[in-house]
Motif scaffolding. Structure first.
Motif, PDB file in Angstrom:
ATOM      1  N   MET A 213       0.849  -1.160   0.000  1.00  7.50           N
ATOM      2  CA  MET A 213       0.000   0.000   0.000  1.00  7.50           C
ATOM      3  C   MET A 213       0.907   1.238   0.000  1.00  7.50           C
ATOM      4  SD  MET A 213      -3.153   0.378   2.609  1.00  7.50           S
ATOM      5  CE  MET A 213      -4.638   0.295   1.697  1.00  7.50           C
ATOM      6  N   GLU A 214       0.566   2.214  -0.798  1.00 10.82           N
ATOM      7  CA  GLU A 214       1.355   3.445  -0.871  1.00 10.82           C
ATOM      8  C   GLU A 214       0.683   4.530  -0.039  1.00 10.82           C
ATOM      9  OE1 GLU A 214       3.470   6.161  -4.256  1.00 10.82           O
ATOM     10  OE2 GLU A 214       1.544   5.283  -4.739  1.00 10.82           O
ATOM     11  N   ASN A 215       1.493   5.321   0.647  1.00  7.79           N
ATOM     12  CA  ASN A 215       0.988   6.409   1.475  1.00  7.79           C
ATOM     13  C   ASN A 215       1.786   7.672   1.186  1.00  7.79           C
ATOM     14  OD1 ASN A 215      -0.501   7.736   3.478  1.00  7.79           O
ATOM     15  ND2 ASN A 215       0.913   7.136   5.085  1.00  7.79           N
ATOM     16  N   ILE A 216       1.094   8.694   0.706  1.00  9.90           N
ATOM     17  CA  ILE A 216       1.699  10.020   0.526  1.00  9.90           C
ATOM     18  C   ILE A 216       0.976  10.926   1.511  1.00  9.90           C
ATOM     19  CG2 ILE A 216       2.088  11.937  -1.058  1.00  9.90           C
ATOM     20  CD1 ILE A 216       1.999   9.816  -3.328  1.00  9.90           C
ATOM     21  N   TYR A 217       1.741  11.637   2.335  1.00 11.32           N
ATOM     22  CA  TYR A 217       1.138  12.372   3.441  1.00 11.32           C
ATOM     23  C   TYR A 217       1.880  13.671   3.707  1.00 11.32           C
ATOM     24  CZ  TYR A 217       5.129  10.333   5.813  1.00 11.32           C
ATOM     25  OH  TYR A 217       6.407   9.972   6.161  1.00 11.32           O
ATOM     26  N   GLU A 218       1.257  14.528   4.509  1.00 10.34           N
ATOM     27  CA  GLU A 218       1.859  15.779   4.975  1.00 10.34           C
ATOM     28  C   GLU A 218       2.125  15.652   6.468  1.00 10.34           C
ATOM     29  OE1 GLU A 218       2.566  18.963   3.610  1.00 10.34           O
ATOM     30  OE2 GLU A 218       2.328  18.027   1.641  1.00 10.34           O
ATOM     31  N   HIS A 219       3.318  16.009   6.906  1.00 11.42           N
ATOM     32  CA  HIS A 219       3.649  16.003   8.329  1.00 11.42           C
ATOM     33  C   HIS A 219       4.546  17.195   8.615  1.00 11.42           C
ATOM     34  CE1 HIS A 219       4.433  14.493  12.322  1.00 11.42           C
ATOM     35  NE2 HIS A 219       5.732  14.598  12.097  1.00 11.42           N
ATOM     36  N   GLU A 220       4.066  18.072   9.486  1.00 11.98           N
ATOM     37  CA  GLU A 220       4.812  19.272   9.866  1.00 11.98           C
ATOM     38  C   GLU A 220       5.273  20.060   8.635  1.00 11.98           C
ATOM     39  OE1 GLU A 220       7.875  18.254  12.683  1.00 11.98           O
ATOM     40  OE2 GLU A 220       6.404  17.616  14.178  1.00 11.98           O
ATOM     41  N   GLY A 221       4.359  20.194   7.651  1.00 16.39           N
ATOM     42  CA  GLY A 221       4.645  21.000   6.470  1.00 16.39           C
ATOM     43  C   GLY A 221       5.468  20.309   5.400  1.00 16.39           C
ATOM     44  N   GLN A 222       5.862  19.084   5.621  1.00 16.94           N
ATOM     45  CA  GLN A 222       6.674  18.343   4.647  1.00 16.94           C
ATOM     46  C   GLN A 222       5.853  17.199   4.053  1.00 16.94           C
ATOM     47  OE1 GLN A 222       9.775  19.053   3.709  1.00 16.94           O
ATOM     48  NE2 GLN A 222      10.099  20.709   5.162  1.00 16.94           N
ATOM     49  N   THR A 223       6.031  16.967   2.762  1.00 16.69           N
ATOM     50  CA  THR A 223       5.385  15.832   2.119  1.00 16.69           C
ATOM     51  C   THR A 223       6.236  14.598   2.353  1.00 16.69           C
ATOM     52  OG1 THR A 223       4.420  17.233   0.421  1.00 16.69           O
ATOM     53  CG2 THR A 223       4.564  14.887  -0.074  1.00 16.69           C
ATOM     54  N   GLY A 224       5.577  13.533   2.796  1.00 14.15           N
ATOM     55  CA  GLY A 224       6.274  12.272   3.021  1.00 14.15           C
ATOM     56  C   GLY A 224       5.712  11.195   2.116  1.00 14.15           C
ATOM     57  N   HIS A 225       6.470  10.130   1.956  1.00 14.50           N
ATOM     58  CA  HIS A 225       6.070   9.027   1.094  1.00 14.50           C
ATOM     59  C   HIS A 225       6.573   7.734   1.710  1.00 14.50           C
ATOM     60  CE1 HIS A 225       6.693   6.346  -2.488  1.00 14.50           C
ATOM     61  NE2 HIS A 225       5.424   6.681  -2.619  1.00 14.50           N
ATOM     62  N   GLU A 226       5.694   6.743   1.741  1.00 20.26           N
ATOM     63  CA  GLU A 226       6.119   5.432   2.234  1.00 20.26           C
ATOM     64  C   GLU A 226       5.357   4.339   1.503  1.00 20.26           C
ATOM     65  OE1 GLU A 226       5.281   5.239   6.438  1.00 20.26           O
ATOM     66  OE2 GLU A 226       3.163   5.629   6.148  1.00 20.26           O
ATOM     67  N   ILE A 227       5.967   3.189   1.442  1.00 18.73           N
ATOM     68  CA  ILE A 227       5.352   1.987   0.906  1.00 18.73           C
ATOM     69  C   ILE A 227       5.215   1.030   2.070  1.00 18.73           C
ATOM     70  CG2 ILE A 227       5.567   0.063  -0.702  1.00 18.73           C
ATOM     71  CD1 ILE A 227       5.268   2.730  -2.148  1.00 18.73           C
ATOM     72  N   LEU A 228       4.010   0.529   2.279  1.00 20.27           N
ATOM     73  CA  LEU A 228       3.756  -0.382   3.395  1.00 20.27           C
ATOM     74  C   LEU A 228       3.530  -1.789   2.869  1.00 20.27           C
ATOM     75  CD1 LEU A 228       1.995   2.475   3.992  1.00 20.27           C
ATOM     76  CD2 LEU A 228       2.005   1.366   6.189  1.00 20.27           C
ATOM     77  N   PHE A 229       4.110  -2.764   3.533  1.00 20.35           N
ATOM     78  CA  PHE A 229       3.848  -4.163   3.253  1.00 20.35           C
ATOM     79  C   PHE A 229       2.858  -4.635   4.301  1.00 20.35           C
ATOM     80  CE2 PHE A 229       4.676  -8.647   4.105  1.00 20.35           C
ATOM     81  CZ  PHE A 229       4.403  -9.173   2.861  1.00 20.35           C
ATOM     82  N   ILE A 230       1.689  -5.019   3.877  1.00 20.20           N
ATOM     83  CA  ILE A 230       0.641  -5.440   4.798  1.00 20.20           C
ATOM     84  C   ILE A 230       0.360  -6.908   4.529  1.00 20.20           C
ATOM     85  CG2 ILE A 230      -1.757  -5.074   5.497  1.00 20.20           C
ATOM     86  CD1 ILE A 230      -1.381  -2.182   4.354  1.00 20.20           C
ATOM     87  N   ALA A 231       0.438  -7.711   5.573  1.00 21.94           N
ATOM     88  CA  ALA A 231       0.240  -9.149   5.420  1.00 21.94           C
ATOM     89  C   ALA A 231      -0.816  -9.644   6.399  1.00 21.94           C
ATOM     90  CB  ALA A 231       1.555  -9.887   5.672  1.00 21.94           C
ATOM     91  N   ASN A 232      -1.615 -10.578   5.967  1.00 22.37           N
ATOM     92  CA  ASN A 232      -2.590 -11.223   6.824  1.00 22.37           C
ATOM     93  C   ASN A 232      -1.854 -12.348   7.564  1.00 22.37           C
ATOM     94  OD1 ASN A 232      -4.986 -11.974   7.990  1.00 22.37           O
ATOM     95  ND2 ASN A 232      -5.708 -13.121   6.223  1.00 22.37           N
ATOM     96  N   VAL A 233      -1.789 -12.242   8.874  1.00 18.03           N
ATOM     97  CA  VAL A 233      -1.102 -13.253   9.673  1.00 18.03           C
ATOM     98  C   VAL A 233      -2.083 -13.887  10.646  1.00 18.03           C
ATOM     99  CG1 VAL A 233       1.154 -12.130   9.499  1.00 18.03           C
ATOM    100  CG2 VAL A 233      -0.338 -11.604  11.416  1.00 18.03           C
ATOM    101  N   THR A 234      -1.790 -15.110  11.037  1.00 22.40           N
ATOM    102  CA  THR A 234      -2.608 -15.823  12.010  1.00 22.40           C
ATOM    103  C   THR A 234      -1.741 -16.187  13.194  1.00 22.40           C
ATOM    104  OG1 THR A 234      -3.963 -16.724  10.231  1.00 22.40           O
ATOM    105  CG2 THR A 234      -4.102 -17.823  12.363  1.00 22.40           C
ATOM    106  N   PHE A 235      -2.174 -15.810  14.388  1.00 20.82           N
ATOM    107  CA  PHE A 235      -1.457 -16.149  15.612  1.00 20.82           C
ATOM    108  C   PHE A 235      -2.076 -17.397  16.226  1.00 20.82           C
ATOM    109  CE2 PHE A 235      -1.037 -11.452  15.420  1.00 20.82           C
ATOM    110  CZ  PHE A 235       0.338 -11.380  15.333  1.00 20.82           C
ATOM    111  N   PRO A 236      -1.307 -18.145  17.000  1.00 24.13           N
ATOM    112  CA  PRO A 236      -1.891 -19.261  17.740  1.00 24.13           C
ATOM    113  C   PRO A 236      -3.036 -18.750  18.616  1.00 24.13           C
ATOM    114  CG  PRO A 236       0.498 -19.338  17.869  1.00 24.13           C
ATOM    115  CD  PRO A 236       0.133 -18.029  17.234  1.00 24.13           C
ATOM    116  N   PRO A 237      -4.032 -19.598  18.896  1.00 26.15           N
ATOM    117  CA  PRO A 237      -5.235 -19.142  19.612  1.00 26.15           C
ATOM    118  C   PRO A 237      -4.986 -18.380  20.913  1.00 26.15           C
ATOM    119  CG  PRO A 237      -5.534 -21.374  18.833  1.00 26.15           C
ATOM    120  CD  PRO A 237      -4.104 -21.010  18.547  1.00 26.15           C
ATOM    121  N   GLU A 238      -4.000 -18.733  21.691  1.00 26.99           N
ATOM    122  CA  GLU A 238      -3.773 -18.075  22.985  1.00 26.99           C
ATOM    123  C   GLU A 238      -2.734 -16.956  22.931  1.00 26.99           C
ATOM    124  OE1 GLU A 238      -5.778 -18.737  25.586  1.00 26.99           O
ATOM    125  OE2 GLU A 238      -6.789 -20.083  24.191  1.00 26.99           O
ATOM    126  N   ALA A 239      -2.179 -16.696  21.760  1.00 22.84           N
ATOM    127  CA  ALA A 239      -1.139 -15.666  21.644  1.00 22.84           C
ATOM    128  C   ALA A 239      -1.705 -14.294  21.994  1.00 22.84           C
ATOM    129  CB  ALA A 239      -0.576 -15.653  20.231  1.00 22.84           C
TER     130      ALA A 239
END
Length: 74
Positions: A1-27
């Motif tokens: 997922m790509e994110n272009i944003y403004e923070h404290e007057g500066q334009t920022g850019h990031e690429i996020l890796f988002i994954a569907n993960v499964t934890f053990p039931p009691e984790a």
């Protein structure tokens, strides 16, 4: 997922890796938060939230589109 944003007057850019993960039931069931350190040594606290509860409570979820993406994983 790509994110272009403004923070404290500066334009920022990031690429996020988002994954569907499964934890053990009691984790993490006894943990309200998970504390870890970034490479820089900065201590970070992660918490679990239901995305549907964020916006009504005045908390936005970024990047734009992430909330909708999470809905498709349910």
């Amino acid at each position: 997922m790509e994110n272009i944003y403004e923070h404290e007057g500066q334009t920022g850019h990031e690429i996020l890796f988002i994954a569907n993960v499964t934890f053990p039931p009691e984790a993490f069931t006894t943990q309200e938060a998970i504390t870890f350190q970034e490479d820089s040594g900065t201590e970070i606290t992660a918490r679990w939230f239901d995305p549907e509860e964020l916006t009504p409570n005045g908390v936005d979820l970024f990047p734009a589109g992430l909330k909708q993406h999470l809905k498709t994983l349910r």
